[in-house]
Design an enzyme around this catalytic site. Structure first.
Site, PDB file in Angstrom:
ATOM      1  N   LYS A  20      17.080  -9.440  55.107  1.00  0.00           N
ATOM      2  CA  LYS A  20      18.332 -10.094  54.683  1.00  0.00           C
ATOM      3  C   LYS A  20      19.512  -9.572  55.499  1.00  0.00           C
ATOM      4  O   LYS A  20      20.328 -10.345  56.009  1.00  0.00           O
ATOM      5  CB  LYS A  20      18.589  -9.845  53.179  1.00  0.00           C
ATOM      6  CG  LYS A  20      17.477 -10.343  52.276  1.00  0.00           C
ATOM      7  CD  LYS A  20      17.781 -10.118  50.801  1.00  0.00           C
ATOM      8  CE  LYS A  20      17.891  -8.667  50.396  1.00  0.00           C
ATOM      9  NZ  LYS A  20      16.636  -7.894  50.539  1.00  0.00           N
ATOM     10  N   ARG A  95      20.925 -11.005  41.992  1.00  0.00           N
ATOM     11  CA  ARG A  95      19.637 -10.311  41.929  1.00  0.00           C
ATOM     12  C   ARG A  95      19.034 -10.324  40.539  1.00  0.00           C
ATOM     13  O   ARG A  95      17.932  -9.822  40.343  1.00  0.00           O
ATOM     14  CB  ARG A  95      19.905  -8.863  42.296  1.00  0.00           C
ATOM     15  CG  ARG A  95      19.105  -8.318  43.409  1.00  0.00           C
ATOM     16  CD  ARG A  95      19.727  -6.974  43.699  1.00  0.00           C
ATOM     17  NE  ARG A  95      18.874  -6.141  44.440  1.00  0.00           N
ATOM     18  CZ  ARG A  95      19.081  -5.857  45.727  1.00  0.00           C
ATOM     19  NH1 ARG A  95      20.078  -6.398  46.368  1.00  0.00           N
ATOM     20  NH2 ARG A  95      18.282  -5.042  46.322  1.00  0.00           N
ATOM     21  N   ARG A 141      12.698   1.841  58.939  1.00  0.00           N
ATOM     22  CA  ARG A 141      14.093   1.428  59.179  1.00  0.00           C
ATOM     23  C   ARG A 141      14.997   2.621  59.519  1.00  0.00           C
ATOM     24  O   ARG A 141      14.908   3.685  58.926  1.00  0.00           O
ATOM     25  CB  ARG A 141      14.658   0.735  57.942  1.00  0.00           C
ATOM     26  CG  ARG A 141      16.159   0.420  58.090  1.00  0.00           C
ATOM     27  CD  ARG A 141      16.682  -0.524  57.072  1.00  0.00           C
ATOM     28  NE  ARG A 141      16.398  -0.112  55.721  1.00  0.00           N
ATOM     29  CZ  ARG A 141      16.568  -0.886  54.651  1.00  0.00           C
ATOM     30  NH1 ARG A 141      17.019  -2.105  54.804  1.00  0.00           N
ATOM     31  NH2 ARG A 141      16.290  -0.442  53.452  1.00  0.00           N
ATOM     32  N   ARG A 174      17.896   5.686  55.168  1.00  0.00           N
ATOM     33  CA  ARG A 174      18.546   5.465  53.878  1.00  0.00           C
ATOM     34  C   ARG A 174      17.873   6.271  52.781  1.00  0.00           C
ATOM     35  O   ARG A 174      16.655   6.425  52.767  1.00  0.00           O
ATOM     36  CB  ARG A 174      18.482   3.963  53.537  1.00  0.00           C
ATOM     37  CG  ARG A 174      19.832   3.301  53.610  1.00  0.00           C
ATOM     38  CD  ARG A 174      19.740   1.828  53.521  1.00  0.00           C
ATOM     39  NE  ARG A 174      19.166   1.331  52.284  1.00  0.00           N
ATOM     40  CZ  ARG A 174      19.101   0.052  51.961  1.00  0.00           C
ATOM     41  NH1 ARG A 174      19.565  -0.854  52.787  1.00  0.00           N
ATOM     42  NH2 ARG A 174      18.570  -0.339  50.829  1.00  0.00           N
ATOM     43  N   ARG A 185      11.572  -0.276  44.029  1.00  0.00           N
ATOM     44  CA  ARG A 185      12.480  -1.385  44.390  1.00  0.00           C
ATOM     45  C   ARG A 185      11.721  -2.704  44.472  1.00  0.00           C
ATOM     46  O   ARG A 185      12.217  -3.749  44.041  1.00  0.00           O
ATOM     47  CB  ARG A 185      13.164  -1.075  45.733  1.00  0.00           C
ATOM     48  CG  ARG A 185      14.216   0.013  45.626  1.00  0.00           C
ATOM     49  CD  ARG A 185      14.575   0.601  46.975  1.00  0.00           C
ATOM     50  NE  ARG A 185      15.064  -0.367  47.930  1.00  0.00           N
ATOM     51  CZ  ARG A 185      15.016  -0.214  49.251  1.00  0.00           C
ATOM     52  NH1 ARG A 185      14.486   0.888  49.774  1.00  0.00           N
ATOM     53  NH2 ARG A 185      15.494  -1.129  50.042  1.00  0.00           N
TER      54      ARG A 185
HETATM   55  P1  AP5 Z   1      16.666  -5.333  56.691  1.00  0.00           P
HETATM   56  O1  AP5 Z   1      17.334  -6.452  57.390  1.00  0.00           O
HETATM   57  O2  AP5 Z   1      17.401  -4.064  56.543  1.00  0.00           O
HETATM   58  O3  AP5 Z   1      16.076  -5.839  55.279  1.00  0.00           O
HETATM   59  P2  AP5 Z   1      16.806  -6.156  53.909  1.00  0.00           P
HETATM   60  O4  AP5 Z   1      16.146  -7.355  53.326  1.00  0.00           O
HETATM   61  O5  AP5 Z   1      18.295  -6.223  54.107  1.00  0.00           O
HETATM   62  O6  AP5 Z   1      16.372  -4.879  53.100  1.00  0.00           O
HETATM   63  P3  AP5 Z   1      17.196  -3.921  52.138  1.00  0.00           P
HETATM   64  O7  AP5 Z   1      16.324  -2.724  51.917  1.00  0.00           O
HETATM   65  O8  AP5 Z   1      18.575  -3.654  52.655  1.00  0.00           O
HETATM   66  O9  AP5 Z   1      17.264  -4.779  50.882  1.00  0.00           O
HETATM   67  P4  AP5 Z   1      17.479  -4.276  49.461  1.00  0.00           P
HETATM   68  O10 AP5 Z   1      17.658  -5.571  48.797  1.00  0.00           O
HETATM   69  O11 AP5 Z   1      16.457  -3.400  48.881  1.00  0.00           O
HETATM   70  O12 AP5 Z   1      18.720  -3.293  49.614  1.00  0.00           O
HETATM   71  P5  AP5 Z   1      20.236  -3.407  49.214  1.00  0.00           P
HETATM   72  O13 AP5 Z   1      21.018  -2.608  50.160  1.00  0.00           O
HETATM   73  O14 AP5 Z   1      20.625  -4.819  48.943  1.00  0.00           O
HETATM   74  O15 AP5 Z   1      15.272  -5.081  57.448  1.00  0.00           O
HETATM   75  C1  AP5 Z   1      14.412  -4.006  57.035  1.00  0.00           C
HETATM   76  C2  AP5 Z   1      13.731  -3.408  58.267  1.00  0.00           C
HETATM   77  O16 AP5 Z   1      12.826  -4.370  58.804  1.00  0.00           O
HETATM   78  C3  AP5 Z   1      14.701  -3.047  59.410  1.00  0.00           C
HETATM   79  O17 AP5 Z   1      14.250  -1.869  60.012  1.00  0.00           O
HETATM   80  C4  AP5 Z   1      14.597  -4.244  60.399  1.00  0.00           C
HETATM   81  O18 AP5 Z   1      14.817  -3.851  61.725  1.00  0.00           O
HETATM   82  C5  AP5 Z   1      13.143  -4.693  60.170  1.00  0.00           C
HETATM   83  N1  AP5 Z   1      12.987  -6.137  60.293  1.00  0.00           N
HETATM   84  C6  AP5 Z   1      13.786  -7.115  59.796  1.00  0.00           C
HETATM   85  N2  AP5 Z   1      13.280  -8.332  60.086  1.00  0.00           N
HETATM   86  C7  AP5 Z   1      12.120  -8.109  60.774  1.00  0.00           C
HETATM   87  C8  AP5 Z   1      11.130  -8.972  61.351  1.00  0.00           C
HETATM   88  N3  AP5 Z   1      11.227 -10.310  61.258  1.00  0.00           N
HETATM   89  N4  AP5 Z   1      10.070  -8.401  61.969  1.00  0.00           N
HETATM   90  C9  AP5 Z   1       9.951  -7.033  62.058  1.00  0.00           C
HETATM   91  N5  AP5 Z   1      10.865  -6.169  61.545  1.00  0.00           N
HETATM   92  C10 AP5 Z   1      11.935  -6.706  60.905  1.00  0.00           C
HETATM   93  O19 AP5 Z   1      20.232  -2.692  47.771  1.00  0.00           O
HETATM   94  C11 AP5 Z   1      20.043  -1.297  47.645  1.00  0.00           C
HETATM   95  C12 AP5 Z   1      20.263  -0.904  46.194  1.00  0.00           C
HETATM   96  O20 AP5 Z   1      21.613  -1.214  45.792  1.00  0.00           O
HETATM   97  C13 AP5 Z   1      19.380  -1.626  45.167  1.00  0.00           C
HETATM   98  O21 AP5 Z   1      18.132  -1.005  45.015  1.00  0.00           O
HETATM   99  C14 AP5 Z   1      20.250  -1.505  43.907  1.00  0.00           C
HETATM  100  O22 AP5 Z   1      20.171  -0.222  43.331  1.00  0.00           O
HETATM  101  C15 AP5 Z   1      21.657  -1.688  44.442  1.00  0.00           C
HETATM  102  N6  AP5 Z   1      22.077  -3.085  44.445  1.00  0.00           N
HETATM  103  C16 AP5 Z   1      22.389  -3.838  45.544  1.00  0.00           C
HETATM  104  N7  AP5 Z   1      22.714  -5.071  45.183  1.00  0.00           N
HETATM  105  C17 AP5 Z   1      22.620  -5.128  43.831  1.00  0.00           C
HETATM  106  C18 AP5 Z   1      22.800  -6.157  42.883  1.00  0.00           C
HETATM  107  N8  AP5 Z   1      23.166  -7.402  43.241  1.00  0.00           N
HETATM  108  N9  AP5 Z   1      22.609  -5.861  41.560  1.00  0.00           N
HETATM  109  C19 AP5 Z   1      22.256  -4.631  41.170  1.00  0.00           C
HETATM  110  N10 AP5 Z   1      22.040  -3.615  42.036  1.00  0.00           N
HETATM  111  C20 AP5 Z   1      22.213  -3.850  43.365  1.00  0.00           C
END
Ligand code: AP5
Length: 234
Positions: A20, A95, A141, A174, A185
């Site tokens: 994402k 979410r 990552r 991270r 997660r």
């Molecule tokens: P990346 O692009 O970083 O993936 P992502 O989907 O953004 O993953 P996240 O871990 O950031 O998502 P998340 O939803 O768990 O975290 P968030 O920060 O929102 O890609 C991942 C890796 O894969 C990278 O190394 C990239 O290079 C590689 N990659 C990407 N595409 C690829 C491909 N096609 N092929 C190969 N490699 C690839 O949330 C973190 C925490 O915050 C949550 O756990 C929660 O506690 C809190 N939080 C955030 N939002 C909310 C909400 N709305 N409500 C409640 N709590 C929330």
């Protein structure tokens, strides 16, 4: 679709590691609208030690979701900023079913009310990826400390190990990218966020893309969805 048009909201759904954040940055560059990552905003609050950050820190460290009320208030604040007037990309929000209901009400009540281009229905895109691939992506990552550029030691390594290609700042792991937290997660995603995709599917608004492909190929699918959206002004 050119950069001067009103794109409206783009919502990216998908499990942790689906790509994402990676894709949101590309959409942002292509269409000139901001990426709003709730995870990034929360991590920034944790780093600065704000009241929100203090409340969120332990929850995020366990891989659980931050309470809806805190996240919705935070998103409302950000969406009122002037740079969101032509559209924005929501990365990591909504979410939960509660967040999705809240967002619809927010769009109805205040968003784009004064826009001459009219209200736009959100483009909702889910990035689907195989479970084992997700775990590998998250353990590999690395994130740039200064500006959040994303790398992967297996799939998208930086030119110099541990250093961001773009701004030369250090790359960090991270706090929630430890395997036991990753599994938690992914479980939270199944329990709480899958129903959000179903919610949009029932409304006929969900598009899915194959996120197992190379980063560029996933981007191509997403741009196609954006360019071929229906002319859905409210
Ligand atoms: P990346 O692009 O970083 O993936 P992502 O989907 O953004 O993953 P996240 O871990 O950031 O998502 P998340 O939803 O768990 O975290 P968030 O920060 O929102 O890609 C991942 C890796 O894969 C990278 O190394 C990239 O290079 C590689 N990659 C990407 N595409 C690829 C491909 N096609 N092929 C190969 N490699 C690839 O949330 C973190 C925490 O915050 C949550 O756990 C929660 O506690 C809190 N939080 C955030 N939002 C909310 C909400 N709305 N409500 C409640 N709590 C929330």
């Amino acid at each position: 679709m050119d950069a001067s048009q009103n794109l409206g909201p783009v919502i990216l759904l998908g499990p942790p590691g689906a790509g994402k954040g990676t894709q949101a940055k590309r959409i942002s560059e292509q269409y000139g609208i901001p990426q709003i990552s709730t995870g990034d905003i929360l991590r920034d609050n944790v780093q600065r030690g704000t009241e929100l950050g203090v409340q969120a820190k332990a929850i995020m460290g366990r891989g659980e979701l931050v309470p809806d009320v805190l996240v919705c208030d935070m998103v409302a604040c950000r969406l009122r900023d002037a740079d969101c007037a032509r559209g924005f990309i929501l990365d990591g929000f909504p979410r939960t079913a509660t967040q999705a209901g809240w967002l619809d009400a927010f769009f109805e009540s205040e968003l784009f009310d004064n826009s001459s281009a009219g209200k736009r229905l959100p483009i909702v895109i889910r990035i689907d990826v195989d479970y084992n691939q997700l775990v590998k992506r998250l353990t590999g990552r690395r994130t740039c400390l200064a500006n959040g550029h994303i790398y992967n030691v297996y799939f998208q390594p930086p030119r110099v190990e541990g250093i961001c290609d773009v701004d030369g700042s250090p790359l960090i792991i991270r706090n929630d990218d430890r395997e036991e937290v990753i599994r938690k997660r992914l479980l939270e995603y199944d329990l709480q966020t899958k129903p959000v995709a179903e919610y949009y599917e029932h409304k006929g608004r969900l598009a899915s893309v194959n996120g197992d492909l190379d980063i560029g190929e996933v981007t191509g699918q997403i741009f196609w969805v954006v360019e071929h959206r229906d002319g859905n002004c409210l």
